[in-house]
Design a protein around this motif. Structure first.
Motif, short mmCIF file in Angstrom:
data_model
loop_
_atom_site.label_atom_id
_atom_site.label_comp_id
_atom_site.label_asym_id
_atom_site.label_seq_id
_atom_site.Cartn_x
_atom_site.Cartn_y
_atom_site.Cartn_z
N GLU A 92 0.92 -1.22 -0.04
CA GLU A 92 -0.02 0.15 -0.12
C GLU A 92 0.67 1.52 0.17
OE1 GLU A 92 -3.49 -0.04 -0.42
OE2 GLU A 92 -3.29 -1.88 -0.48
N VAL A 93 2.03 1.19 0.04
CA VAL A 93 2.99 2.24 0.24
C VAL A 93 2.81 3.48 -0.81
CG1 VAL A 93 4.88 1.37 1.50
CG2 VAL A 93 5.26 1.43 -0.77
N PHE A 94 2.47 3.23 -2.21
CA PHE A 94 2.33 4.11 -3.01
C PHE A 94 0.77 4.49 -3.12
CE2 PHE A 94 6.06 2.10 -5.14
CZ PHE A 94 6.80 2.39 -4.60
N ALA A 95 -0.02 3.49 -3.08
CA ALA A 95 -1.58 3.65 -3.39
C ALA A 95 -2.06 4.63 -2.08
CB ALA A 95 -2.18 2.41 -3.32
N ARG A 96 -1.69 4.56 -0.95
CA ARG A 96 -2.07 5.37 0.11
C ARG A 96 -1.81 7.00 -0.08
NH1 ARG A 96 -5.29 4.61 4.27
NH2 ARG A 96 -5.04 5.84 6.01
N GLN A 97 -0.51 7.00 -0.64
CA GLN A 97 -0.26 8.45 -0.77
C GLN A 97 -0.82 8.93 -2.23
OE1 GLN A 97 4.21 9.18 -0.48
NE2 GLN A 97 4.17 6.95 -0.74
N LEU A 98 -1.11 8.30 -3.21
CA LEU A 98 -1.88 8.67 -4.16
C LEU A 98 -3.36 9.13 -4.01
CD1 LEU A 98 -1.49 9.70 -7.30
CD2 LEU A 98 -2.42 7.31 -7.97
N ALA A 99 -3.86 8.18 -3.14
CA ALA A 99 -5.15 8.32 -2.45
C ALA A 99 -5.31 9.71 -1.95
CB ALA A 99 -5.78 7.42 -1.60
N ALA A 100 -4.41 10.02 -1.29
CA ALA A 100 -4.55 11.30 -0.47
C ALA A 100 -4.31 12.64 -1.27
CB ALA A 100 -3.43 11.21 0.83
N LEU A 101 -3.33 12.15 -2.32
CA LEU A 101 -2.85 13.55 -3.00
C LEU A 101 -3.33 13.60 -4.26
CD1 LEU A 101 1.03 13.36 -1.96
CD2 LEU A 101 -0.52 14.73 -0.95
N GLY A 102 -3.77 12.49 -5.12
CA GLY A 102 -4.05 12.72 -6.34
C GLY A 102 -5.29 13.29 -6.60
N LYS A 103 -5.47 14.04 -7.94
CA LYS A 103 -6.79 14.66 -8.28
C LYS A 103 -7.13 14.08 -9.62
CE LYS A 103 -6.51 18.54 -4.96
NZ LYS A 103 -5.69 17.56 -4.24
N PRO A 104 -8.45 14.24 -10.27
CA PRO A 104 -8.38 14.13 -11.48
C PRO A 104 -7.77 14.89 -12.62
CG PRO A 104 -10.39 14.04 -10.37
CD PRO A 104 -9.45 14.48 -9.39
N GLY A 105 -7.23 14.46 -13.62
CA GLY A 105 -6.27 15.15 -14.39
C GLY A 105 -4.96 15.02 -14.03
N ASP A 106 -4.65 14.76 -12.95
CA ASP A 106 -3.17 14.70 -12.77
C ASP A 106 -2.62 13.18 -13.42
OD1 ASP A 106 -3.12 16.65 -10.76
OD2 ASP A 106 -3.30 15.31 -9.06
N VAL A 107 -1.19 12.87 -13.34
CA VAL A 107 -0.68 11.82 -14.25
C VAL A 107 0.13 11.31 -13.08
CG1 VAL A 107 0.76 11.17 -16.06
CG2 VAL A 107 -1.02 12.97 -16.22
N LEU A 108 0.11 9.63 -13.22
CA LEU A 108 0.96 8.66 -12.70
C LEU A 108 1.84 8.07 -13.50
CD1 LEU A 108 1.85 7.03 -10.13
CD2 LEU A 108 -0.01 5.57 -10.72
N VAL A 109 3.06 8.29 -13.32
CA VAL A 109 4.04 7.34 -14.16
C VAL A 109 4.72 6.53 -13.34
CG1 VAL A 109 6.06 7.55 -15.74
CG2 VAL A 109 4.42 9.34 -15.56
N VAL A 110 4.43 5.03 -13.64
CA VAL A 110 4.95 4.11 -12.85
C VAL A 110 6.09 3.40 -13.75
CG1 VAL A 110 3.22 3.53 -11.29
CG2 VAL A 110 3.58 2.22 -13.43
N PHE A 111 7.25 3.00 -12.91
CA PHE A 111 8.33 2.31 -13.61
C PHE A 111 8.31 0.88 -12.99
CE2 PHE A 111 9.37 6.77 -13.84
CZ PHE A 111 10.05 6.95 -14.84
N SER A 112 8.20 -0.04 -14.11
CA SER A 112 8.65 -1.76 -13.44
C SER A 112 8.82 -2.52 -14.58
CB SER A 112 7.10 -2.08 -12.91
OG SER A 112 7.09 -3.37 -12.22
N THR A 113 9.83 -3.13 -14.31
CA THR A 113 10.64 -3.98 -15.51
C THR A 113 9.74 -5.27 -15.73
OG1 THR A 113 12.00 -5.27 -13.91
CG2 THR A 113 12.82 -3.09 -15.00
N SER A 114 8.84 -5.60 -14.57
CA SER A 114 8.14 -6.76 -14.39
C SER A 114 6.58 -6.43 -14.75
CB SER A 114 8.24 -7.73 -13.34
OG SER A 114 7.69 -7.20 -12.09
N GLY A 115 6.28 -5.40 -14.18
CA GLY A 115 4.79 -5.00 -14.10
C GLY A 115 3.87 -6.00 -13.06
N ASN A 116 4.65 -6.69 -12.39
CA ASN A 116 3.93 -7.29 -11.36
C ASN A 116 4.01 -6.99 -9.90
OD1 ASN A 116 2.61 -9.25 -13.18
ND2 ASN A 116 4.34 -10.11 -13.61
N SER A 117 4.74 -5.95 -9.60
CA SER A 117 4.96 -5.59 -8.22
C SER A 117 3.56 -5.39 -7.60
CB SER A 117 5.94 -4.46 -7.97
OG SER A 117 7.18 -4.91 -8.48
#
Length: 191
Positions: free
Chosen positions: A94-119
């Motif tokens: 939950e370390v990223f999701a909880r932060q984004l739940a608190a801060l993110g607003k419609p129209g913002d952008v999230l860029v995630v980096f993951s070599t596997s796409g399964n974390s």
């Protein structure tokens, strides 16, 4: 071991990545549109991908090539207090999701980096982005993992080698910075 095999592999991955150019152009424009409209760009990753997430956020807040106004960018893996609090109380997934739940607003952008796409923490933050109306971009590798279907825009580097995937991710994050700074220069020049 000779450097030549690594160089040959990197060249092959770069050549295969040429096919990604339209998708890269699309995500760089999307990120630039959001930032220049006053939205916030969030980044996240684990391990080497965490370094890529930090790299993109700091280039946008600071500068890439030239002096320009700072842009709203927050790296979700940068705040050790938030990371350790959330991991302790809710689990590392939950370390990223909880932060984004608190801060993110419609129209913002999230860029995630993951070599596997399964974390799990990457998958959870992508789900949170969707629920919050935050546009999600996943820079991935291998087969894209589960993240490829959770992201609004998934870009999969054609390689199974983590090092080569991360090298192309660095090129893409620099492409985002180039697009943003070129647009800001055009605005300043009255174009």
């Amino acid at each position: 071991m000779s450097f030549q095999p690594q160089l040959d592999e990197a060249i092959a991955v770069l050549q295969a990545s040429v096919a990604l150019t339209p998708a890269i152009d699309e995500i760089t424009a999307l990120a630039a549109d959001a930032l220049l409209a006053g939205h916030t760009l969030y980044t996240a990753g684990n391990g080497g991908s965490a370094a890529d997430a930090l790299h993109l956020a700091e280039e946008l807040i600071g500068r890439y090539r030239g002096n320009r106004r700072p842009l709203a960018a927050i790296c979700l893996n940068a705040d050790t207090g938030a990371l350790t609090c959330i991991a302790n109380d809710f689990g590392y997934d939950e370390v990223f999701a909880r932060q984004l739940a608190a801060l993110g607003k419609p129209g913002d952008v999230l860029v995630v980096f993951s070599t596997s796409g399964n974390s799990p923490n990457i998958l959870n933050v992508l789900r949170t982005a969707r629920a919050k109306g935050v546009i999600s971009i996943a820079l991935l590798g291998k087969d894209g993992g589960s993240a490829r279907t959770l992201a609004d825009h998934a870009l999969i580097v054609p390689s199974n080698n983590t090092a080569r995937i991360q090298e192309v991710h660095t090129l893409i994050l620099h492409a985002i910075c180039e697009e943003v700074e070129q647009r800001l220069a055009n605005v300043a020049a009255g174009m």
